[in-house]
Design a protein around this motif. Structure first.
Motif, PDB file in Angstrom:
ATOM      1  N   ARG A   1     -14.801  14.417  41.627  1.00 30.56           N
ATOM      2  CA  ARG A   1     -16.084  14.221  40.935  1.00 30.56           C
ATOM      3  C   ARG A   1     -16.400  15.394  40.015  1.00 30.56           C
ATOM      4  O   ARG A   1     -16.944  15.223  38.925  1.00 30.56           O
ATOM      5  CB  ARG A   1     -17.207  14.020  41.967  1.00 30.56           C
TER       6      ARG A   1
ATOM      7  N   LYS B   1     -27.831  18.303  54.346  1.00 30.55           N
ATOM      8  CA  LYS B   1     -26.571  18.471  55.078  1.00 30.55           C
ATOM      9  C   LYS B   1     -26.836  19.417  56.259  1.00 30.55           C
ATOM     10  O   LYS B   1     -27.716  19.124  57.044  1.00 30.55           O
ATOM     11  CB  LYS B   1     -25.476  18.925  54.128  1.00 30.55           C
TER      12      LYS B   1
ATOM     13  N   THR C   1     -15.499  16.616  52.195  1.00 36.18           N
ATOM     14  CA  THR C   1     -16.103  15.627  53.090  1.00 36.18           C
ATOM     15  C   THR C   1     -15.311  14.310  53.092  1.00 36.18           C
ATOM     16  O   THR C   1     -15.502  13.465  53.959  1.00 36.18           O
ATOM     17  CB  THR C   1     -17.572  15.424  52.677  1.00 36.18           C
TER      18      THR C   1
ATOM     19  N   SER D   1     -29.833  14.625  44.225  1.00 36.91           N
ATOM     20  CA  SER D   1     -28.870  14.796  45.323  1.00 36.91           C
ATOM     21  C   SER D   1     -27.936  15.953  44.990  1.00 36.91           C
ATOM     22  O   SER D   1     -28.046  16.573  43.921  1.00 36.91           O
ATOM     23  CB  SER D   1     -28.078  13.500  45.527  1.00 36.91           C
ATOM     24  N   GLY D   2     -27.007  16.239  45.884  1.00 38.24           N
ATOM     25  CA  GLY D   2     -26.102  17.362  45.699  1.00 38.24           C
ATOM     26  C   GLY D   2     -25.337  17.333  44.381  1.00 38.24           C
ATOM     27  O   GLY D   2     -25.161  18.364  43.733  1.00 38.24           O
ATOM     28  N   SER D   3     -24.902  16.147  43.991  1.00 35.09           N
ATOM     29  CA  SER D   3     -24.105  16.043  42.764  1.00 35.09           C
ATOM     30  C   SER D   3     -24.872  16.538  41.539  1.00 35.09           C
ATOM     31  O   SER D   3     -24.272  17.087  40.607  1.00 35.09           O
ATOM     32  CB  SER D   3     -23.694  14.583  42.529  1.00 35.09           C
TER      33      SER D   3
ATOM     34  N   CYS E   1     -15.781  22.418  52.357  1.00 39.21           N
ATOM     35  CA  CYS E   1     -15.380  21.329  53.262  1.00 39.21           C
ATOM     36  C   CYS E   1     -15.273  20.062  52.422  1.00 39.21           C
ATOM     37  O   CYS E   1     -16.278  19.596  51.887  1.00 39.21           O
ATOM     38  CB  CYS E   1     -16.403  21.145  54.372  1.00 39.21           C
TER      39      CYS E   1
ATOM     40  N   MET F   1     -21.420  22.168  49.844  1.00 36.84           N
ATOM     41  CA  MET F   1     -22.421  21.152  50.183  1.00 36.84           C
ATOM     42  C   MET F   1     -22.470  20.848  51.667  1.00 36.84           C
ATOM     43  O   MET F   1     -23.513  20.912  52.292  1.00 36.84           O
ATOM     44  CB  MET F   1     -22.084  19.873  49.413  1.00 36.84           C
ATOM     45  N   SER F   2     -21.310  20.471  52.226  1.00 32.82           N
ATOM     46  CA  SER F   2     -21.323  19.997  53.612  1.00 32.82           C
ATOM     47  C   SER F   2     -20.958  21.094  54.599  1.00 32.82           C
ATOM     48  O   SER F   2     -20.744  20.830  55.767  1.00 32.82           O
ATOM     49  CB  SER F   2     -20.369  18.808  53.762  1.00 32.82           C
TER      50      SER F   2
ATOM     51  N   TYR G   1     -14.742  14.770  46.185  1.00 33.60           N
ATOM     52  CA  TYR G   1     -15.755  15.647  45.605  1.00 33.60           C
ATOM     53  C   TYR G   1     -15.148  16.603  44.586  1.00 33.60           C
ATOM     54  O   TYR G   1     -15.803  16.957  43.602  1.00 33.60           O
ATOM     55  CB  TYR G   1     -16.543  16.365  46.707  1.00 33.60           C
TER      56      TYR G   1
ATOM     57  N   VAL H   1     -14.063  22.799  46.346  1.00 28.07           N
ATOM     58  CA  VAL H   1     -14.949  22.335  47.408  1.00 28.07           C
ATOM     59  C   VAL H   1     -14.577  23.090  48.687  1.00 28.07           C
ATOM     60  O   VAL H   1     -13.392  23.303  48.941  1.00 28.07           O
ATOM     61  CB  VAL H   1     -14.773  20.809  47.622  1.00 28.07           C
TER      62      VAL H   1
ATOM     63  N   ASP I   1     -18.386  24.549  45.952  1.00 26.61           N
ATOM     64  CA  ASP I   1     -19.213  23.449  46.449  1.00 26.61           C
ATOM     65  C   ASP I   1     -19.225  23.566  47.973  1.00 26.61           C
ATOM     66  O   ASP I   1     -18.281  23.155  48.642  1.00 26.61           O
ATOM     67  CB  ASP I   1     -18.617  22.113  45.979  1.00 26.61           C
TER      68      ASP I   1
HETATM   69  C1  LIG Z   1     -22.472  15.397  50.008  1.00 23.25           C
HETATM   70  C2  LIG Z   1     -21.557  16.138  49.132  1.00 23.25           C
HETATM   71  C3  LIG Z   1     -21.804  16.277  47.750  1.00 23.25           C
HETATM   72  C4  LIG Z   1     -22.988  15.682  47.062  1.00 23.25           C
HETATM   73  O1  LIG Z   1     -23.089  14.338  47.223  1.00 23.25           O
HETATM   74  P1  LIG Z   1     -24.456  13.614  46.862  1.00 23.25           P
HETATM   75  O2  LIG Z   1     -24.182  12.207  47.280  1.00 23.25           O
HETATM   76  O3  LIG Z   1     -24.680  13.760  45.433  1.00 23.25           O
HETATM   77  O4  LIG Z   1     -25.508  14.294  47.678  1.00 23.25           O
HETATM   78  C5  LIG Z   1     -20.950  17.061  47.013  1.00 23.25           C
HETATM   79  N1  LIG Z   1     -19.883  17.645  47.571  1.00 23.25           N
HETATM   80  C6  LIG Z   1     -19.611  17.532  48.884  1.00 23.25           C
HETATM   81  C7  LIG Z   1     -18.423  18.242  49.447  1.00 23.25           C
HETATM   82  C8  LIG Z   1     -20.432  16.767  49.704  1.00 23.25           C
HETATM   83  O5  LIG Z   1     -20.163  16.656  51.015  1.00 23.25           O
END
Ligand SMILES: *Cc1c(COP(=O)(O)O)cnc(C)c1O
Length: 379
Positions: free
Chosen positions: A100, A198, A147, A70-72, A145, A174-175, A97, A143, A172
């Protein structure tokens, strides 16, 4: 129920990843692929090439790495592979995020300076400028956006400070990537992380990093993990023309290839951004008309991807019941993630259109009429 009764979607996912995908993206997963066959590897190469071109007009400066998980996993791969042993990272944290990333960096025993803000606030540029005076800092991450709330961090302004201080800039995205126009060369981003499920609207299973080639080339031997070694993963994809180091999520990759095609057919990132923005506006305005209050202040930049609403104050409001009722009506929404607030989130990315937003508002309005005697008021 047989397996094939269960193939149709029962509800629209209004959650920002995994999200609702098109039937054609899902159908693209129906055949098996050989991971080392050139036909499959050529798909991988085309995807890598397209991702760089989506990210910037200065494609020659960048390269892409696809990474299982996954993204993480890709965020952790970047943090664990690009910061040298003597390096130090400044992490800007205004949401789950960002938090994290701090957790990952500490777990990897990377020297971290955390700049933490409440989840509903954007970071203060003066604080960042001050923090950057620490000469030990080599890298900065943030980050785009968040999320957690749906806010958009000012990555352009932050990036200017990061670059004026001569640091490596990690975002990041990601979203946001694929759902909002951006050119990472113009933004001077060195490593941009995003994932398959995403805004590109693929299915979950891998993520990717668009990296400044000359910086990634310097990362050989730095990784703190074998499976999450970004350099090694990249080097194998380069040397063996699209081959992944370990088992690759073949069906997911094939679906992603289809998703990229559909992004192009929609009219590219600009058109997708327009659709998402329209979805978000219909949602936010409609919810406010029903009496729901937004968590983000109007001064804070709101992304066109996900919106956070306060619970109504009515004593009889029960999120779980609300959630179940909406699910019955065909919509799955997202619980809140803001630490000190009772809130829920509604995403509007994926195979989701304005008519879906209207239908959702009708379902919410009807639920509130039936179940909340005093209406939605958050007073
Ligand atoms: C979705 C997301 C992630 C990654 O999350 P996973 O659950 O590991 O896919 C990381 N950063 C942001 C800002 C996200 O929206």
């Amino acid at each position: 129920m047989t397996l094939f009764d269960d193939l149709e979607n029962k509800y629209l996912l209004l959650t920002p990843g995994p999200l609702s995908t098109s039937a054609t993206v899902r159908r693209a997963m129906q055949r098996d692929w050989c991971t080392w066959d050139h036909e499959y590897n050529s798909l991988v190469q085309q995807i890598r090439h397209q991702l760089v071109n989506l990210a910037t007009r200065q494609a020659e400066l960048y390269t892409t790495v696809l990474m299982q998980g996954s993204g993480s996993f890709s965020v952790e791969a970047v943090l664990g592979s690009v910061i040298p042993e003597q390096g130090k990272i400044l992490i800007i944290n205004n949401g789950a995020y960002g938090a994290r990333m701090v957790q990952m960096a500490r777990c990897l025993k990377i020297d971290v300076l955390e700049l933490a803000y409440p989840e509903t606030q954007i970071p203060d540029l003066n604080d960042i400028e001050k923090a950057l005076q620490d000469p030990k800092i080599t890298h900065v991450s943030c980050v785009h956006c968040e999320t957690t709330t749906g806010l958009l961090n000012p990555i352009q302004q932050i990036g200017q400070l990061v670059k004026a201080a001569g640091k490596v800039w990690i975002v990041d995205g990601m979203s946001s990537f694929g759902g909002i126009p951006m050119d990472i060369a113009e933004l001077d981003i060195d490593f941009l992380i995003s994932s398959a499920n995403k805004c590109i609207q693929g299915v979950p299973g891998f993520a990717f990093v668009v990296a400044r080639r000359k910086l990634l080339q310097q990362c050989k031997g730095r990784a703190r993990s074998v499976s999450l070694d970004l350099y090694d993963q990249w080097n194998t994809m380069e040397q063996y023309d699209g081959k992944w180091r370990f088992t690759s999520p073949t069906h997911v990759v094939r679906a992603f290839y289809q998703a990229l095609l559909e992004l192009e057919q929609e009219g590219g990132v600009d058109a997708r951004h327009q659709r998402y923005s329209q979805n978000q506006q219909i949602l936010a305005q409609g919810m406010q008309k029903l009496g729901f209050e937004l968590v983000l202040d109007s001064q804070v930049p709101q992304s066109p991807f996900i919106t956070t609403f306060l619970y109504p104050s009515a004593a009889e409001f029960n999120f779980q019941e609300f959630y179940e009722a909406l699910k019955q009506s065909g919509f799955v929404i997202y619980p809140g993630k803001v630490t000190d607030l009772s809130c829920f989130r509604i995403g509007n990315i994926g195979e989701v259109y304005s008519k879906d937003m209207e239908a959702l508002l009708t379902a919410i309005s009807s639920y509130c009429r039936k179940h909340l005697q005093q209406g939605v008021s958050t007073e």
